[in-house]
Design an enzyme around this catalytic site. Structure first.
Site, PDB file in Angstrom:
ATOM      1  CB  SER A 175      -0.933  -0.023   1.219  1.00 47.99           C
ATOM      2  OG  SER A 175      -1.804  -1.119   1.157  1.00 47.99           O
ATOM      3  N   GLY A 177       0.662   4.104  -1.496  1.00 50.15           N
ATOM      4  CA  GLY A 177       0.015   5.408  -1.334  1.00 50.15           C
ATOM      5  C   GLY A 177      -0.208   5.750   0.125  1.00 50.15           C
ATOM      6  CG  ASP A 178      -2.998   3.592   2.550  1.00 46.58           C
ATOM      7  OD1 ASP A 178      -3.840   4.314   3.103  1.00 46.58           O
ATOM      8  OD2 ASP A 178      -3.289   2.745   1.689  1.00 46.58           O
ATOM      9  CB  ILE A 179       3.604   3.404   3.240  1.00 49.74           C
ATOM     10  CG1 ILE A 179       2.904   2.086   3.629  1.00 49.74           C
ATOM     11  CG2 ILE A 179       4.913   3.552   3.992  1.00 49.74           C
ATOM     12  CD1 ILE A 179       2.406   2.031   5.054  1.00 49.74           C
ATOM     13  N   GLY A 182       1.743   8.667   4.908  1.00 52.21           N
ATOM     14  CA  GLY A 182       2.146   8.646   6.310  1.00 52.21           C
ATOM     15  C   GLY A 182       3.478   9.341   6.539  1.00 52.21           C
TER      16      GLY A 182
END
Length: 406
Positions: A175, A177-179, A182
């Site tokens: 993932s 995009g999420d990381i 973050g």
């Protein structure tokens, strides 16, 4: 003493991006309180592989949750109830940072948006992470990582070329995009915290969109398009601007070679036993090698397929040519460099006995990362935090429990 000792974080986020950012802050020493839904908790408590205890029995703890939530204290509060909203507002008054990743406008319904919490604590740094941001035509829409990979252009440059076996756009295998969002969140939060403490005395609102973060992180490849107006090609494991910079078949598997300059190319050709290629006018410089990639690569591949991965890796290492095998995770976590850097560790856990963790990669010289808490069980610290931070009595805690607020 840790880098963020004394900093208090109220983590209202869930799934990946917000929890990842909050875990990073916890690793750096912040006191992170994670607010979860009573009974269910963060969605990722129900996603991924289940950890097993010392006797091999499955527990309720999942790989997804365990990856994103160490260092935190978990409390359960029903923010749909006015009493729950009041508890969160009280916790915010003594916090430095709030992280949330609800859809744009959702928390305003509960009186927990930036404006409401800034009114009770002007020093609060409030980070909103959402799919599409707090404004714009898509801001009301939900979204998950595959959408941001596809809509950002990342999938258009990932995968083999059309017409090749397995050709077509491909999602990155985690993932990303999420990381990535973050990481941007941590940078922005620390910048806003410094501004508060050194300049203004007040916190501010951070509006971070996963789509924006993924577009920004494509960086030099996006810049290729902006300068040329041409869609960058999809080349599988190869690079459109550097050559050789890709995977090659060996006798027993694949090796990745990343020749970054002309001196390395001379050494590379010498190891392969074809030193004449380095003086060939078509291949003397990197731009020329990239231009004639379709001619050069088959010549190199013909040599590399004759020996095994280990032979080439050792020979390239001795010659100063960057290369490496394509490791599975068993190879990753047994690699002597990874072992030396301490990238895998174990933590004690109430449900599993111990739980493995991928360590934080940052090595501070004066304030080393310390791991004080394993990823918490759902609501493990509710009473502890409410007593400590809000001085609630046993009678009040009992009342809140009976009403389903906590």
């Amino acid at each position: 003493m840790s880098s963020l000792n004394g900093v208090r974080v109220l983590d209202l986020s869930r799934v990946f991006s917000g929890p990842w950012a909050a875990q990073m802050l916890a690793d750096f020493g912040a006191d992170v309180v994670k607010v979860e839904r009573p009974g269910r908790g963060d969605d990722v408590r129900h996603q991924g592989l289940r950890a097993r205890d010392a006797r091999g029995n499955e527990t309720s703890e999942t790989s997804s949750f365990l990856a994103m939530n160490r260092g935190k204290r978990s409390i359960t509060i029903d923010i749909a109830q006015p009493a729950g909203q009041a508890l969160v507002r009280e916790l915010a008054t003594s916090s430095d940072i709030v992280i949330e990743n609800f859809k744009a406008g959702d928390l305003a319904r509960y009186g927990l948006d930036f404006s409401a919490l800034h009114a009770v604590n002007p020093r609060l740094v409030y980070c909103s992470i959402s799919g599409f941001g707090q404004s714009g035509p898509y801001s009301h829409l939900p979204g998950y990582d595959p959408l941001f990979q596809s809509m950002s252009g990342l999938m258009s440059i990932t995968g083999h070329a059309d017409g090749e076996p397995g050709g077509g756009p491909m999602r990155v295998g985690y993932s990303v995009g999420d990381i990535t969002a973050g990481f941007y969140a941590v940078s922005a939060i620390l910048a806003a915290l410094r501004h508060r403490d050194m300049v203004s005395g007040e916190g501010q609102h951070i509006d971070l969109a996963l789509l924006d973060a993924q577009v920004a992180s494509i960086s030099h490849v996006a810049m290729m398009y902006l300068l040329s107006g041409q869609q960058p090609p999809r080349l599988g494991n190869a690079s459109p601007i550097t050559c050789p910079w890709q995977s090659f078949e060996c006798a027993d598997g694949q090796i990745v070679v990343a020749v970054g300059n002309d001196t390395q190319f001379v050494a590379f050709c010498r190891v392969l036993g074809v030193p004449e290629l380095a003086s060939d006018e078509r291949f003397r410089t990197n731009p020329l090698r990239a231009q004639h990639r379709l001619v050069l690569v088959p010549m190199l591949a013909e040599q590399l397929v004759r020996r095994d991965v280990r032979h080439w890796h050792e020979a390239f290492e001795a010659a100063g040519v960057p290369s490496g095998p394509i490791n599975g995770f068993a190879d990753v976590f047994s690699d002597p460099q990874i072992v030396h850097r301490g990238m895998q560790m174990e933590m004690n856990h109430a449900a599993t006995g111990t739980v493995p963790q991928v360590a934080n990669p940052v090595k501070f010289s004066a304030t080393p990362v310390q791991y004080h808490r394993a990823p918490p069980m759902l609501g493990e610290h509710t009473e502890e935090v409410l007593r400590e931070r809000l001085s609630l009595s046993e009678a009040r805690l009992t009342e809140l429990r009976q009403k389903g607020v906590i």
